[in-house]
Design a protein around this motif. Structure first.
Motif, short mmCIF file in Angstrom:
data_model
loop_
_atom_site.label_atom_id
_atom_site.label_comp_id
_atom_site.label_asym_id
_atom_site.label_seq_id
_atom_site.Cartn_x
_atom_site.Cartn_y
_atom_site.Cartn_z
N GLN A 1 0.86 -5.61 3.69
CA GLN A 1 0.79 -6.51 4.83
C GLN A 1 -0.28 -6.09 5.83
O GLN A 1 -0.74 -6.91 6.65
CB GLN A 1 2.16 -6.61 5.52
CG GLN A 1 2.60 -5.36 6.26
CD GLN A 1 3.23 -4.31 5.35
OE1 GLN A 1 3.21 -4.43 4.12
NE2 GLN A 1 3.80 -3.27 5.96
N ASP A 2 -0.68 -4.83 5.78
CA ASP A 2 -1.69 -4.31 6.71
C ASP A 2 -3.09 -4.32 6.13
O ASP A 2 -4.07 -4.08 6.85
CB ASP A 2 -1.33 -2.89 7.14
CG ASP A 2 -0.04 -2.85 7.94
OD1 ASP A 2 -0.01 -3.47 9.01
OD2 ASP A 2 0.92 -2.19 7.49
N GLY A 3 -3.19 -4.57 4.83
CA GLY A 3 -4.51 -4.60 4.21
C GLY A 3 -4.43 -4.14 2.78
O GLY A 3 -3.47 -3.44 2.38
N PRO A 4 -5.40 -4.54 1.95
CA PRO A 4 -5.36 -4.15 0.54
C PRO A 4 -5.48 -2.64 0.37
O PRO A 4 -6.25 -1.98 1.07
CB PRO A 4 -6.59 -4.88 -0.06
CG PRO A 4 -7.49 -5.10 1.12
CD PRO A 4 -6.59 -5.32 2.29
N ASP A 5 -4.69 -2.10 -0.52
CA ASP A 5 -4.73 -0.68 -0.90
C ASP A 5 -4.35 0.25 0.24
O ASP A 5 -4.67 1.44 0.20
CB ASP A 5 -6.13 -0.29 -1.42
CG ASP A 5 -6.57 -1.14 -2.59
OD1 ASP A 5 -5.72 -1.44 -3.45
OD2 ASP A 5 -7.76 -1.53 -2.63
N LEU A 6 -3.66 -0.25 1.26
CA LEU A 6 -3.26 0.61 2.36
C LEU A 6 -1.84 1.14 2.15
O LEU A 6 -0.99 0.48 1.53
CB LEU A 6 -3.33 -0.13 3.69
CG LEU A 6 -4.73 -0.44 4.23
CD1 LEU A 6 -4.62 -1.12 5.59
CD2 LEU A 6 -5.57 0.82 4.33
N TYR B 1 -14.05 4.42 6.58
CA TYR B 1 -14.39 3.45 5.55
C TYR B 1 -15.03 4.04 4.31
O TYR B 1 -15.48 3.32 3.42
CB TYR B 1 -15.29 2.36 6.16
CG TYR B 1 -14.59 1.59 7.25
CD1 TYR B 1 -13.59 0.67 6.92
CD2 TYR B 1 -14.87 1.82 8.58
CE1 TYR B 1 -12.91 -0.02 7.91
CE2 TYR B 1 -14.19 1.14 9.58
CZ TYR B 1 -13.21 0.22 9.24
OH TYR B 1 -12.52 -0.46 10.21
N ALA C 1 -7.08 5.05 7.41
CA ALA C 1 -7.47 3.64 7.21
C ALA C 1 -8.71 3.26 7.99
O ALA C 1 -9.46 2.37 7.58
CB ALA C 1 -6.30 2.74 7.61
N ASN C 2 -8.97 3.93 9.12
CA ASN C 2 -10.15 3.59 9.92
C ASN C 2 -11.39 4.37 9.50
O ASN C 2 -12.42 4.32 10.17
CB ASN C 2 -9.87 3.81 11.41
CG ASN C 2 -9.47 5.25 11.73
OD1 ASN C 2 -9.30 6.07 10.83
ND2 ASN C 2 -9.30 5.54 13.01
N ARG D 1 -5.54 5.18 3.00
CA ARG D 1 -5.89 4.75 1.66
C ARG D 1 -5.95 5.98 0.77
O ARG D 1 -6.22 7.09 1.26
CB ARG D 1 -7.26 4.06 1.64
CG ARG D 1 -7.25 2.66 2.23
CD ARG D 1 -8.64 2.05 2.28
NE ARG D 1 -9.44 2.69 3.33
CZ ARG D 1 -10.41 3.56 3.12
NH1 ARG D 1 -10.70 3.94 1.87
NH2 ARG D 1 -11.09 4.09 4.11
#
Length: 379
Positions: free
Chosen positions: A44-49, A87, A84-85, A67
């Motif tokens: 729900q927070d982003g792919p692969d998270l 990249y 997650a932040n 990730r």
């Protein structure tokens, strides 16, 4: 290397764990906190998270998003997570590797996985010592290469901030062959990486740190011809004289640079083993004819850290216990060294230098900012 607990159920887990065997939680090492984390998918927070699961007793780090390192998902070659932040697809350890062997060769894949595991252990120890890359101080770059038919032999070494390692060293039989051929009592992947990192940190801490005079007063003058010194060392064969009076190994007697690198690697052996023993709350009793002495292991990364003399008082009985345990299983000594006062003086020099850097403001923490900057500073 300390042991950890699953922060979901509290069960014992290890630095290289990927799953808790008690509760089944997915595990990853989170370098921004230097700890193991139980993670749950967070699509729900982003792919692969992945989201860090609620810790026993609560924590400010619960709920942080991560990730998995690309080398985990693609090759099963890593258990570090990436905030997650951040990249980068690679974790802070894997992104330091600039060149890989041909991974389409199955043997190379297995060798590389072992080498990266050893490199993550090196990363952890350096980070605990406050030596991880931060703005203004870069980290080493790694090239892991394999020999190929008709090509030149890949030599393990350090040059200009780049550490090269022949992945054949991951093969037990090849490593044993080289150890016997060179008359070495000890040869491991982590030992190689620790030694070569010593050359890197000599450049940073001694040469560029304004400590050349102090270094020369302990290790000798490194300006003597390096190639000639190594040739002379190998020409001696097994007749290496009284090297044990002043050095941690025979190879350390070849040149002051090698003396430093061998001593540096030995110091990392020391702090890693002491941390492991302290995490198990180990107390060693050394029986004597008229008295028995108890030695409780202290965390070498504690605040404040134990002094060098305190570490040595713990180190000696701990290595006796380690070797005795190995012998009880019919194995060779895990620690085949007997350190002289001369070698101890050099270890003390490394300890005091590392502590002076560790306690400096720039190296006080393994901050998230440092983790984000590692990619740029490593190249």
């Amino acid at each position: 290397m300390r042991v950890f607990n699953c922060d979901h159920c509290g069960h014992l887990v290890f630095f290289d764990s990927v799953q808790c065997l008690h509760c089944g939680s997915t595990l990853a090492f989170v370098p921004d906190q230097l700890s193991m984390a139980a993670l749950t998918p967070a699509p729900q927070d982003g792919p692969d998270l992945w989201r860090r699961m609620g810790e026993r007793g609560g924590s400010a780090h619960s709920g942080k998003l991560y990730r998995m390192c690309h080398n985990r998902t693609a090759h099963g070659a890593c258990n570090f997570a990436v905030p997650a932040n951040d990249y980068s697809p690679l974790c802070v350890s894997c992104r330091q590797t600039r060149v890989l062997p041909d991974l389409s060769e199955p043997a190379n894949l297995g060798r590389w996985q072992q080498v990266e595991a050893a490199k993550r252990q090196l990363f952890y120890t350096l980070a605990r010592l406050g030596l991880e890359p931060v703005p203004g101080r870069s980290g080493p770059v790694f090239e892991f290469l394999a020999d190929w038919p008709g090509g030149p032999e890949v030599l393990t070494g350090h040059l200009g901030g780049t550490i090269t390692l022949n992945v054949a060293e991951a093969d037990d039989d090849e490593r044993a062959r080289r150890r016997i051929a060179l008359g070495e009592p000890y040869r491991t992947l982590i030992g190689h990486l620790r030694h070569e990192s010593g050359h890197f940190y000599w450049d940073q801490l001694v040469r560029d740190g304004g400590r050349l005079d102090a270094f020369r007063s302990v290790f000798g003058d490194e300006r003597q011809d390096y190639a000639q010194a190594l040739s002379a060392h190998y020409a001696k064969g097994n007749d290496l004289g009284d090297w044990a009076q002043r050095h941690v190994s025979a190879y350390a007697s070849a040149h002051p640079w090698e003396d430093w690198a061998e001593t540096w690697a030995h110091y990392l052996h020391l702090v890693d083993l002491l941390e492991t023993a302290a995490s198990y709350q180990t107390t060693v009793m050394v029986p004597e004819p008229h008295a028995s002495w108890l030695h409780s292991m202290q965390d070498p990364f504690g605040t404040p850290p134990p002094g060098f003399d305190d570490m040595v008082r713990q180190w000696v009985p701990l290595t006796l216990l380690l070797n005795s345990l190995n012998r009880s299983l019919g194995q060779s000594d895990a620690y085949p060294f007997a350190l002289s006062a001369g070698a101890m003086g050099k270890l003390r020099f490394v300890h005091e230098l590392v502590q002076s850097v560790r306690l400096a403001p720039v190296a006080a923490t393994c901050s998230e900012f440092a983790i984000k900057k590692i990619a740029a500073s490593a190249y």
